[in-house]
Scaffold this motif. Structure first.
Motif, PDB file in Angstrom:
ATOM      1  N   PHE A 148      53.401 -47.520  16.138  1.00  0.00           N
ATOM      2  CA  PHE A 148      52.997 -46.137  16.397  1.00  0.00           C
ATOM      3  C   PHE A 148      51.846 -45.772  15.468  1.00  0.00           C
ATOM      4  CE2 PHE A 148      57.529 -46.688  17.120  1.00  0.00           C
ATOM      5  CZ  PHE A 148      57.635 -46.319  18.449  1.00  0.00           C
ATOM      6  N   LYS A 172      61.165 -39.115  16.622  1.00  0.00           N
ATOM      7  CA  LYS A 172      61.939 -39.279  17.861  1.00  0.00           C
ATOM      8  C   LYS A 172      61.845 -40.712  18.376  1.00  0.00           C
ATOM      9  CE  LYS A 172      61.524 -34.559  19.548  1.00  0.00           C
ATOM     10  NZ  LYS A 172      60.904 -33.689  20.568  1.00  0.00           N
ATOM     11  N   ALA A 173      60.671 -41.303  18.277  1.00  0.00           N
ATOM     12  CA  ALA A 173      60.476 -42.646  18.795  1.00  0.00           C
ATOM     13  C   ALA A 173      61.199 -43.699  17.971  1.00  0.00           C
ATOM     14  CB  ALA A 173      58.975 -42.968  18.846  1.00  0.00           C
ATOM     15  N   ARG A 198      57.881 -52.382  17.883  1.00  0.00           N
ATOM     16  CA  ARG A 198      57.070 -51.284  18.393  1.00  0.00           C
ATOM     17  C   ARG A 198      56.152 -50.814  17.280  1.00  0.00           C
ATOM     18  NH1 ARG A 198      62.240 -48.836  20.991  1.00  0.00           N
ATOM     19  NH2 ARG A 198      62.225 -49.897  22.990  1.00  0.00           N
ATOM     20  N   ASP A 224      57.001 -36.677  16.721  1.00  0.00           N
ATOM     21  CA  ASP A 224      56.985 -37.671  17.795  1.00  0.00           C
ATOM     22  C   ASP A 224      57.383 -39.050  17.284  1.00  0.00           C
ATOM     23  OD1 ASP A 224      56.252 -35.796  19.677  1.00  0.00           O
ATOM     24  OD2 ASP A 224      54.113 -36.288  19.597  1.00  0.00           O
TER      25      ASP A 224
END
Length: 90
Positions: free
Chosen positions: A73, A84-85, A71, A81
């Motif tokens: 970001f 949390k991710a 992933r 954010d």
């Protein structure tokens, strides 16, 4: 060193503060490739890569068939954010 408020975009954090934040989350920095970080939790592990415009996370063997899950970001997201991710796991 004090971190900015959690609702601050990550791009507003100087690199030493991002590194401090990663250490506070339990990450360890690669000694040779300083933009690589590692995180070992009880039920999962991840590699974190600080790219030029995003933070990339690879959850090791976390997929249904044991494949890695990647992933990315953007630094424009808030630290809260991104935290949390990334740190709640795959």
């Amino acid at each position: 060193m004090t971190l900015p408020s959690p609702d601050t975009p990550l791009y507003s954090h100087p690199l030493p503060e991002i590194e401090q934040w990663l250490r506070l989350q339990g990450c360890t920095q690669d000694e040779k490739q300083l933009h690589y970080w590692y995180l070992n939790k009880d039920s999962w592990e991840a590699e974190i890569y600080l790219d030029t415009d995003q933070i990339v996370v690879v959850y090791i063997e976390a997929g249904n068939e044991g494949q890695d899950i990647q992933r990315a970001f953007k630094y424009s997201l808030t630290r809260q954010d991104i935290e949390k991710a990334i740190f709640f796991g795959p």
